[in-house]
Design a protein around this motif. Structure first.
Motif, mmCIF file in Angstrom:
data_model
loop_
_atom_site.group_PDB
_atom_site.id
_atom_site.type_symbol
_atom_site.label_atom_id
_atom_site.label_comp_id
_atom_site.label_asym_id
_atom_site.label_seq_id
_atom_site.Cartn_x
_atom_site.Cartn_y
_atom_site.Cartn_z
ATOM 1 N N TRP A 142 1.000 -1.243 -0.136
ATOM 2 C CA TRP A 142 0.043 0.023 -0.011
ATOM 3 C C TRP A 142 0.860 1.149 -0.120
ATOM 4 O O TRP A 142 0.573 2.168 -0.721
ATOM 5 C CB TRP A 142 -1.109 -0.036 1.210
ATOM 6 N N GLY A 143 1.869 1.094 0.662
ATOM 7 C CA GLY A 143 2.975 2.426 0.946
ATOM 8 C C GLY A 143 3.500 2.670 -0.593
ATOM 9 O O GLY A 143 3.766 3.863 -0.839
ATOM 10 N N ALA A 144 3.801 1.504 -1.220
ATOM 11 C CA ALA A 144 4.538 1.942 -2.569
ATOM 12 C C ALA A 144 3.377 2.361 -3.612
ATOM 13 O O ALA A 144 3.627 3.107 -4.500
ATOM 14 C CB ALA A 144 4.952 0.336 -3.133
ATOM 15 N N ALA A 145 2.201 1.926 -3.021
ATOM 16 C CA ALA A 145 1.036 2.485 -4.118
ATOM 17 C C ALA A 145 0.925 3.923 -4.024
ATOM 18 O O ALA A 145 0.626 4.884 -4.885
ATOM 19 C CB ALA A 145 -0.289 1.632 -3.812
ATOM 20 N N GLN A 146 1.272 4.537 -2.899
ATOM 21 C CA GLN A 146 1.028 6.185 -2.604
ATOM 22 C C GLN A 146 2.096 6.788 -3.518
ATOM 23 O O GLN A 146 2.163 7.855 -3.556
ATOM 24 C CB GLN A 146 1.392 6.349 -1.144
ATOM 25 N N LEU A 147 3.339 6.130 -4.064
ATOM 26 C CA LEU A 147 4.270 6.441 -4.711
ATOM 27 C C LEU A 147 3.965 6.241 -6.149
ATOM 28 O O LEU A 147 4.831 6.428 -7.011
ATOM 29 C CB LEU A 147 5.705 6.013 -4.201
ATOM 30 N N HIS A 148 2.689 5.538 -6.386
ATOM 31 C CA HIS A 148 2.460 5.223 -7.675
ATOM 32 C C HIS A 148 3.414 4.452 -8.348
ATOM 33 O O HIS A 148 3.253 4.447 -9.906
ATOM 34 C CB HIS A 148 2.224 6.533 -8.532
ATOM 35 N N LEU A 149 3.836 3.386 -7.913
ATOM 36 C CA LEU A 149 4.722 2.621 -8.498
ATOM 37 C C LEU A 149 4.118 1.639 -9.656
ATOM 38 O O LEU A 149 4.557 1.303 -10.660
ATOM 39 C CB LEU A 149 5.610 1.729 -7.533
ATOM 40 N N PHE A 150 2.732 1.225 -9.255
ATOM 41 C CA PHE A 150 2.284 0.186 -10.018
ATOM 42 C C PHE A 150 1.950 1.026 -11.420
ATOM 43 O O PHE A 150 2.161 0.549 -12.617
ATOM 44 C CB PHE A 150 1.096 -0.301 -9.521
ATOM 45 N N TYR A 151 1.609 2.553 -11.381
ATOM 46 C CA TYR A 151 1.255 3.106 -12.714
ATOM 47 C C TYR A 151 2.338 3.578 -13.398
ATOM 48 O O TYR A 151 2.296 3.456 -14.684
ATOM 49 C CB TYR A 151 0.258 4.318 -12.211
ATOM 50 N N ARG A 152 3.530 3.659 -12.752
ATOM 51 C CA ARG A 152 4.727 4.070 -13.331
ATOM 52 C C ARG A 152 5.154 2.862 -14.410
ATOM 53 O O ARG A 152 5.493 2.984 -15.403
ATOM 54 C CB ARG A 152 5.785 4.274 -12.575
ATOM 55 N N ALA A 153 5.080 1.744 -13.815
ATOM 56 C CA ALA A 153 5.091 0.273 -14.467
ATOM 57 C C ALA A 153 4.328 0.291 -15.561
ATOM 58 O O ALA A 153 4.695 -0.351 -16.637
ATOM 59 C CB ALA A 153 5.309 -0.830 -13.381
ATOM 60 N N GLU A 154 2.922 0.484 -15.416
ATOM 61 C CA GLU A 154 1.801 0.528 -16.348
ATOM 62 C C GLU A 154 2.369 1.481 -17.455
ATOM 63 O O GLU A 154 2.261 0.832 -18.634
ATOM 64 C CB GLU A 154 0.405 1.098 -15.736
ATOM 65 N N VAL A 155 2.756 2.505 -17.196
ATOM 66 C CA VAL A 155 3.320 3.448 -18.469
ATOM 67 C C VAL A 155 4.185 2.780 -19.306
ATOM 68 O O VAL A 155 4.208 2.706 -20.571
ATOM 69 C CB VAL A 155 3.909 4.876 -17.791
ATOM 70 N N LEU A 156 5.087 1.954 -18.843
ATOM 71 C CA LEU A 156 6.155 1.236 -19.381
ATOM 72 C C LEU A 156 5.619 0.241 -20.282
ATOM 73 O O LEU A 156 5.806 -0.026 -21.455
ATOM 74 C CB LEU A 156 7.413 0.604 -18.586
ATOM 75 N N VAL A 157 4.657 -0.628 -19.442
ATOM 76 C CA VAL A 157 4.158 -1.789 -20.279
ATOM 77 C C VAL A 157 3.225 -1.246 -21.393
ATOM 78 O O VAL A 157 3.061 -1.792 -22.370
ATOM 79 C CB VAL A 157 3.269 -2.630 -19.413
ATOM 80 N N ASN A 158 2.674 -0.090 -21.198
ATOM 81 C CA ASN A 158 1.470 0.447 -22.336
ATOM 82 C C ASN A 158 2.440 0.671 -23.558
ATOM 83 O O ASN A 158 1.964 0.966 -24.636
ATOM 84 C CB ASN A 158 1.172 1.656 -21.833
ATOM 85 N N ARG A 159 3.877 0.802 -23.592
ATOM 86 C CA ARG A 159 4.550 1.057 -24.814
ATOM 87 C C ARG A 159 4.429 -0.308 -25.786
ATOM 88 O O ARG A 159 4.753 -0.239 -26.759
ATOM 89 C CB ARG A 159 6.004 1.192 -24.445
ATOM 90 N N PHE A 160 4.054 -1.300 -25.133
ATOM 91 C CA PHE A 160 4.020 -2.694 -25.835
ATOM 92 C C PHE A 160 2.586 -3.323 -25.806
ATOM 93 O O PHE A 160 2.285 -3.776 -27.115
ATOM 94 C CB PHE A 160 4.964 -3.737 -25.220
ATOM 95 N N ILE A 161 1.798 -3.047 -24.756
ATOM 96 C CA ILE A 161 0.477 -3.640 -25.011
ATOM 97 C C ILE A 161 -0.150 -2.851 -24.124
ATOM 98 O O ILE A 161 0.051 -2.226 -23.079
ATOM 99 C CB ILE A 161 0.499 -4.961 -24.383
ATOM 100 N N PRO A 162 -1.743 -2.615 -24.244
ATOM 101 C CA PRO A 162 -2.463 -1.820 -23.413
ATOM 102 C C PRO A 162 -2.691 -2.301 -22.198
ATOM 103 O O PRO A 162 -2.959 -3.595 -22.135
ATOM 104 C CB PRO A 162 -3.815 -1.772 -24.151
#
Length: 373
Positions: free
Chosen positions: A181-201
């Motif tokens: 949960w603490g990591a989520a407050q730093l938006h780590l998942f969505y930062r990773a999502e931005v990287l993945v979105n370069r290849f697949i939605p």
């Protein structure tokens, strides 16, 4: 594994708690109202303060999983638990695919729906094949159907949590969920999502799984305590209630503008965010939970027969949730109607929509009885 439970528990079987079904049914109705189009969008969101029934639904799902599958783990061991969990995950996944493919096929075959569905299904229209692949692999679901992929992941993760908790490592398991949960407050998942979105939605809409896992894990732990028959003493419950009640009232008043406190700004939005399960939102949910647990201890559904229909749809939450997704997408065809001034017709349509939630529950209960025979 170091599992130690009373002999009476070992010989017992899960008992359905009607109070949990009631709350899940109310949560499903609330989520349906919250997804209405037009001016009714977010109809009941944050009605009770910095909290919504989505949190209630996820938490109670974890509680049920923790309670029911603890019996499986103790009686059948880890292999038996994996079999049960995989079967449940496959079922949820099948509903995800059914809803996903239905919406995908309609969006592809009926061009007229695009103006109504575009905002909720942008990848469908901009990257059709990649969106299809992403949906199959749980990377993507249309807005409104995003709980199903989340649940597939969470229920598989429940195996690891229950193994650790039954082996006495529940503190470490909960601390890990808190760290997520603490990591989520730093938006780590969505930062990773931005990287993945370069290849697949990849888009899980408003739910950050790293943050929401804490709610599900807390439910798993309370489900384990329920399985073991561990209860909070009445004295401690009253003391917790004395803390929770004023906090609930304070945060409720803040949310509805009755206090001269900030209602906007980046920090405020972060602390109350649904996406990242912000600190104020998590605190308000915790305080509400303490109050509801106290009330639930003295509440019997037998005395409130009029509430039983809500528990009925809560018993079939997977089917009702999937049905509500399809119904909401159909409602977007009538967006002009929902933006009109025909208020009495709106209320009649809302009533019919809510009544329709009992249809998938009824059909599934008939299917269960037929299968049992």
């Amino acid at each position: 594994m170091g599992i130690s439970v009373p002999a009476s528990v070992l010989s017992a079987a899960p008992v359905r708690d009607q109070r949990i079904d009631l709350l899940r049914g109310i949560a499903l109705i609330s989520m349906t109202l919250n997804h209405l189009p037009g001016r009714y969008l977010h109809f009941v969101r944050d009605l009770f303060g910095f909290v919504s029934f989505a949190e209630v639904f996820v938490f109670l799902s974890g509680l049920v999983v923790g309670y029911v599958y603890s019996f499986t783990l103790v009686k059948q061991g880890v292999p038996g638990l994996w079999r049960k969990i995989r079967a449940r995950a496959r079922l949820i996944y099948s509903y995800h695919l059914s809803v996903f493919f239905l919406l995908f096929m309609v969006s592809y075959a009926v061009p007229a729906v695009k103006p109504f569905w575009y905002k909720a299904m942008i990848p469908f229209y901009e990257e059709q094949i990649l969106a299809l692949i992403a949906g199959v692999f749980l990377f993507y679901a249309p807005i409104g159907a995003n709980l199903l992929p989340l649940y597939v992941v969470f229920i598989l993760g429940a195996v690891l949590f229950l193994r650790a908790a039954h082996a006495g490592r529940h503190v470490r398991a909960l601390l890990f969920a808190l760290a997520m949960w603490g990591a989520a407050q730093l938006h780590l998942f969505y930062r990773a999502e931005v990287l993945v979105n370069r290849f697949i939605p990849m888009h899980w809409a408003i739910f950050d799984p790293m943050a929401w896992w804490l709610l599900f894990a807390a439910g798993l732990y309370l489900g384990l305590r329920k399985y073991r028959g561990v209860q909070i003493s009445p004295l401690l419950q009253r003391r917790l209630l004395y803390l929770a009640a004023p906090m609930v009232a304070f945060l409720f008043s803040w949310r509805h503008g009755w206090l001269a406190l900030p209602h906007q700004g980046q920090l405020f939005n972060h602390l109350t965010g649904l996406q990242n399960l912000g600190a104020l939102r998590l605190l308000h949910f915790t305080m509400w939970s303490i109050m509801i647990l106290y009330i639930g201890r003295h509440f019997s559904l037998e005395k409130w027969r009029l509430l039983r229909p809500f528990g009925y749809i809560g018993m079939h939450s997977l089917q009702v949730y999937s049905w509500h997704v399809c119904m909401i997408f159909l409602l977007y065809f009538t967006i002009d109607f929902w933006n009109s001034d025909l208020y009495w017709l709106h209320y009649a349509a809302i009533a019919l929509l809510l009544l329709s939630l009992w249809l998938p529950a009824y059909l599934h209960s008939r299917y269960q009885r037929a299968r049992a025979r």
